[in-house]
Design a protein around this motif. Structure first.
Motif, PDB file in Angstrom:
ATOM      1  N   GLY A  25     -12.274 -28.858 -60.931  1.00 22.02           N
ATOM      2  CA  GLY A  25     -13.059 -28.006 -60.044  1.00 22.02           C
ATOM      3  C   GLY A  25     -14.121 -27.207 -60.758  1.00 22.02           C
ATOM      4  N   MET A  26     -14.123 -27.242 -62.079  1.00 25.77           N
ATOM      5  CA  MET A  26     -15.119 -26.493 -62.839  1.00 25.77           C
ATOM      6  C   MET A  26     -16.479 -27.182 -62.854  1.00 25.77           C
ATOM      7  N   GLY A  27     -16.568 -28.443 -62.487  1.00 28.27           N
ATOM      8  CA  GLY A  27     -17.850 -29.147 -62.503  1.00 28.27           C
ATOM      9  C   GLY A  27     -18.779 -28.604 -61.441  1.00 28.27           C
ATOM     10  N   VAL A  54     -18.159 -18.068 -59.193  1.00 34.55           N
ATOM     11  CA  VAL A  54     -16.821 -17.474 -59.034  1.00 34.55           C
ATOM     12  C   VAL A  54     -15.765 -18.569 -58.865  1.00 34.55           C
ATOM     13  N   ALA A  55     -16.062 -19.582 -58.057  1.00 38.31           N
ATOM     14  CA  ALA A  55     -15.109 -20.678 -57.843  1.00 38.31           C
ATOM     15  C   ALA A  55     -14.864 -21.444 -59.146  1.00 38.31           C
ATOM     16  N   SER A  56     -15.894 -21.648 -59.952  1.00 40.32           N
ATOM     17  CA  SER A  56     -15.731 -22.356 -61.215  1.00 40.32           C
ATOM     18  C   SER A  56     -14.894 -21.547 -62.199  1.00 40.32           C
ATOM     19  N   LEU A  57     -15.138 -20.244 -62.267  1.00 33.27           N
ATOM     20  CA  LEU A  57     -14.334 -19.392 -63.137  1.00 33.27           C
ATOM     21  C   LEU A  57     -12.875 -19.362 -62.692  1.00 33.27           C
ATOM     22  N   LEU A  58     -12.659 -19.287 -61.397  1.00 37.18           N
ATOM     23  CA  LEU A  58     -11.299 -19.282 -60.857  1.00 37.18           C
ATOM     24  C   LEU A  58     -10.589 -20.598 -61.168  1.00 37.18           C
ATOM     25  N   ALA A  59     -11.290 -21.720 -61.022  1.00 38.97           N
ATOM     26  CA  ALA A  59     -10.703 -23.024 -61.333  1.00 38.97           C
ATOM     27  C   ALA A  59     -10.352 -23.111 -62.819  1.00 38.97           C
ATOM     28  N   GLY A  60     -11.210 -22.583 -63.674  1.00 36.31           N
ATOM     29  CA  GLY A  60     -10.932 -22.602 -65.105  1.00 36.31           C
ATOM     30  C   GLY A  60      -9.701 -21.790 -65.472  1.00 36.31           C
ATOM     31  N   VAL A  61      -9.594 -20.606 -64.904  1.00 37.78           N
ATOM     32  CA  VAL A  61      -8.442 -19.743 -65.202  1.00 37.78           C
ATOM     33  C   VAL A  61      -7.157 -20.348 -64.648  1.00 37.78           C
TER      34      VAL A  61
END
Length: 76
Positions: A25-27, A54-61
């Protein structure tokens, strides 16, 4: 795997597959590109870019936490 057609390599678990899926989901580069094509208003583009970030950061975490809790500790 449930039908017996395939098997996981080694000691891989479903939780690790979920973690990798969340990391996918980070892509966000394509999302940024489509945003610039879809909207003309600078305000809408800014809001969309902030949501994507925000969605990319959340997916990474979330992916990191899932993989950190499911993988065995590294051997020195």
């Amino acid at each position: 795997t449930r039908l017996g057609w395939a098997s996981f390599p080694g000691d891989m678990q479903w939780k690790q597959i979920y973690g990798l899926g969340v990391l996918a989901g980070m892509g966000f580069t394509m999302s940024l590109f489509i945003t610039t094509l879809a909207y003309e208003s600078a305000d809408l583009i800014l809001h969309a870019k902030m949501g994507i970030l925000v969605a990319s950061l959340l997916a990474g975490v979330m992916g990191y936490v899932l993989l950190k809790t499911s993988l065995p500790p590294a051997q020195p």
